[in-house]
Design an enzyme around this catalytic site. Structure first.
Site, short mmCIF file in Angstrom:
data_model
loop_
_atom_site.label_atom_id
_atom_site.label_comp_id
_atom_site.label_asym_id
_atom_site.label_seq_id
_atom_site.Cartn_x
_atom_site.Cartn_y
_atom_site.Cartn_z
N ASP A 110 0.86 -1.18 0.00
CA ASP A 110 0.00 0.00 0.00
C ASP A 110 0.90 1.23 0.00
OD1 ASP A 110 -2.34 1.64 0.46
OD2 ASP A 110 -3.23 -0.11 1.45
N ASP A 217 -2.80 4.71 -2.58
CA ASP A 217 -3.76 5.40 -1.73
C ASP A 217 -4.12 6.77 -2.33
OD1 ASP A 217 -5.03 5.25 0.96
OD2 ASP A 217 -3.85 7.04 1.36
N GLU A 274 -6.63 4.26 -5.75
CA GLU A 274 -7.89 4.54 -5.06
C GLU A 274 -8.43 5.86 -5.59
OE1 GLU A 274 -9.53 5.14 -0.50
OE2 GLU A 274 -7.61 5.98 -1.12
N HIS A 351 -11.05 -2.20 3.70
CA HIS A 351 -10.87 -1.84 5.11
C HIS A 351 -11.56 -0.53 5.48
CE1 HIS A 351 -8.13 0.56 2.87
NE2 HIS A 351 -7.82 1.27 3.95
N ASP A 352 -12.22 0.11 4.53
CA ASP A 352 -12.85 1.40 4.79
C ASP A 352 -14.37 1.34 4.80
OD1 ASP A 352 -10.42 2.78 4.98
OD2 ASP A 352 -10.36 3.23 2.84
C1 GLC Z 1 -7.47 5.92 2.07
C2 GLC Z 1 -7.37 4.72 2.95
C3 GLC Z 1 -7.95 5.05 4.30
C4 GLC Z 1 -7.16 6.19 4.88
C5 GLC Z 1 -7.08 7.36 3.92
C6 GLC Z 1 -6.00 8.32 4.32
O1 GLC Z 1 -8.78 6.29 1.84
O2 GLC Z 1 -7.98 3.63 2.34
O3 GLC Z 1 -7.96 3.95 5.16
O4 GLC Z 1 -7.74 6.61 6.06
O5 GLC Z 1 -6.75 6.97 2.61
O6 GLC Z 1 -4.73 7.79 4.04
#
Ligand code: GLC
Ligand code: CA
Length: 610
Positions: A110, A217, A274, A351-352
């Site tokens: 990640d 990310d 993402e 995980h979100d």
């Molecule tokens: C992404 C991650 C999340 C995190 C955010 C800030 O959305 O998936 O878990 O809190 O980025 O890094």
């Protein structure tokens, strides 16, 4: 509708490995603890590589394991080249990569480079003085003062975790920008030296060590609009306003991503970004078109955000949605690549978000839980694009029980939203936020993985040590489901194998939604082509039909939907027990089936993949 299977780029052996691959996200703190401190770790993950291999996983995505003060579970990195000690050592990463490669599997890490931790040496230097050579590596702005001389942040933007996106630094008398927590300052991608450091110290460092790529990310937030002006007021009750247009898909984003691509290309590393706040295919295609040389694929969030409330501040005010919306969003993100050189992804957990079976299925009784978890499996494994599973999805893990109180929520986002609701003193808002968290909070997916039926669920030795409370739903564990043909786990194994075997239809095929207004049954036809024995192209169709309710539902005319004669219809798989029923005319509660228009045993013997 054109076939994507026969386009130039995908013909023959030239397809990249990651298109038909099954990815599996591991949230390392909650997967497997090897040394009984209640925190999952790399040796724990290593001990489960064979389990993942047997499941049919091709690539493991490991959520952040780097040195971090864990304000946001490692999405706040203080040293990209060190492993957070409770996870293990850098040698453990080498061992994991080698163990996966030995089995023909791959590993991606990640990459969190929109921001660092406040404890990262770069930020420490940047904040040390206005003349620091790294001052410009972060985004610093002077305060604004009102007519009473009161200090205000440079803009009115609301951060993801509530409150302002700006924090005042006493020492240098300026604000710094953070889209997330104050402990996660945003890097300034406008600064070339900073970008070069990111490429070298975070990306190449790990690529040289042999990792196969990255989940990237917040990939579309690196280029901010540089005017730094107030956002339109959409929430009149708050001093802070949602402002994603100020930092998502900004003016230089494609330039930055092409630079990233050039860093990854020499290593043939895979990338999945993402991509939030980009609900229009026109905005997504430029990132994933092969010609553009940006990203291999992205996560687009329309489906997984269903149920989330409006705007930033309303995220956890639950908004119910009809099945037809889930269908049409799925269709949209299936079809948007047809006739293009882009690629898509399939996922319903990470995980979100809350667990899929608790959001899209029905965990109200053990029978409905199992049936709906299997139907979710069928939905996911029959869709086009690269499939991503999240740990525990394969055993139908659920959200935490509603009886657990708010103290069991540990996530910075849940905690901030709840605190914000409490501070408002508005009873209605508090109640709604609490309810929404029960469905949507990120904590649900972060509960320890259930390996067995012991009190400690095989996650750790002493359950009282666990960093999050351990869920105790019997029957939801690898041990209790392994070998049980009716289980969710065995169903995933089976459908993952079918997905591979018939990948021209499921992974590379087109998607045609049928009966779109039907609010109880979901049906679509997948269509792909294989090369037959005589060298000609043979069409292969499959009809996926799923009852998304707890009541019996009529079954559509299958041969008509498939466009073939009745005696050509074959039942490929059903979530229900019996496999022979073709003409029973009804689907039982949460039952899903796949019918096809070809002989199943011919799939591999009489044809080859394009
Ligand atoms: C992404 C991650 C999340 C995190 C955010 C800030 O959305 O998936 O878990 O809190 O980025 O890094
Ligand atoms: Ca541990």
């Amino acid at each position: 509708m054109g076939s994507i299977a026969v386009q130039e780029e995908t013909i023959g052996e030239g397809r990249p490995w990651w298109k038909a691959a099954t990815f599996y996200q591991v949230y390392p703190a909650s997967f497997k603890d090897s040394n009984d401190d209640g925190w999952g770790d790399l040796p724990g993950l290593l001990s489960k590589v064979d389990y993942l291999h047997a499941l049919g996983v091709d690539c493991i995505w490991v959520s952040p394991i780097f040195e971090s003060p864990q304000k946001d579970m490692g999405y706040d990195v203080s040293d990209y080249q060190k492993i957070y000690a409770p996870y293990g050592s850098i040698e453990d990463v080498d061992t994991l990569v080698a163990a996966c490669h030995d089995r023909g599997m791959r590993v991606i890490l990640d990459l969190v480079v929109n921001h660092t931790s406040i404890e990262h040496a770069w930020f420490q230097e940047s904040r040390s003085s206005k003349d620091s050579p790294k001052r410009d590596w972060y985004i610093w702005k002077p305060a604004r003062y009102d007519s009473n001389g009161l200090r205000h942040p440079p803009t009115n933007w609301r951060g993801y975790f509530a409150g302002s996106t700006w924090t005042w630094d006493e020492h240098t008398q300026e604000y710094y920008l953070h889209l997330y927590a104050p402990e996660q300052p945003d890097l300034n991608w406008e600064n070339k030296e900073c970008r070069e450091a990111i490429y070298e110290d975070t990306m190449r460092f790990w690529l040289r060590r042999g990792v196969d790529g990255f989940r990237i990310d917040t990939v579309n937030k690196y280029s901010k609009r540089t005017e730094y002006v107030d956002a339109t007021i959409t929430d009149p009750f708050s001093p802070y306003q949602a402002a994603p247009e100020m930092w998502c898909n900004g003016p230089r984003i494609h330039e930055f991503i092409r630079e990233i691509n050039q860093v990854l290309a020499p290593y043939s590393a895979v990338s999945v970004g993402e991509l939030s706040n980009t609900p229009d295919p026109k905005g997504v295609l430029p990132y994933v078109s092969a010609k553009a040389k940006e990203l291999d694929m992205v996560f687009e969030f329309s489906v997984i955000r269903l149920g989330n409330g409006d705007l930033f501040s309303g995220k956890y005010i639950y908004k119910p949605f009809p099945l037809s919306q889930l269908k049409s969003l799925t269709e949209k993100w299936q079809c948007f690549i047809e006739g293009t050189d882009g690629w898509t992804t399939v996922f319903c957990e990470n995980h979100d978000n809350g667990r899929a079976v608790s959001r899209f299925g029905d965990p109200s009784t053990p029978e409905l839980w199992r049936a709906s978890a299997k139907t979710i499996a069928l939905w996911q494994t029959t869709l086009s694009g690269t499939l991503f599973l999240y740990q525990g999805q394969e055993i139908g893990m659920t959200n935490m029980p509603t009886s657990w109180d708010i103290t069991h929520y540990k996530d910075v986002e849940a905690v901030s939203f709840f605190a914000e609701a409490m501070a408002s003193g508005d009873e209605e808002r508090i109640r709604k936020t609490r309810h929404g968290l029960g469905i949507l909070a990120r904590d649900h997916a972060r509960l320890p993985f259930r390996w067995n039926e012991d009190e400690n669920v095989g996650f750790t030795t002493d359950e009282t040590n666990s960093w999050m409370r351990i869920p105790q739903e019997r029957g939801i564990s690898v041990e209790s489901q392994s070998g049980d043909e009716q289980s969710v786990l065995e169903f995933y194994r089976r459908t993952l194998a079918l997905r591979q075997e018939h990948q021209e239809t499921f992974v590379f095929g087109t998607h045609q939604l049928l009966d779109r207004e039907n609010e109880s049954t979901w049906a679509y036809v997948k269509e792909g082509f294989v090369v037959g024995r005589d060298g000609t192209e043979v069409r292969r169709r499959a009809l996926v039909v799923m009852n998304f309710t707890a009541k019996m539902a009529p079954l559509m005319d299958v041969s008509r939907a498939l466009g073939c004669a009745r005696d050509e219809v074959r039942l490929m798989v059903t979530t229900g027990g019996k496999e022979e029923g073709l003409d029973d005319g009804a689907l039982s509660a949460w039952e899903g089936r796949v019918y096809c228009d070809f002989d199943l045993d011919m799939a591999t013997s009489d044809s080859r993949h394009l």
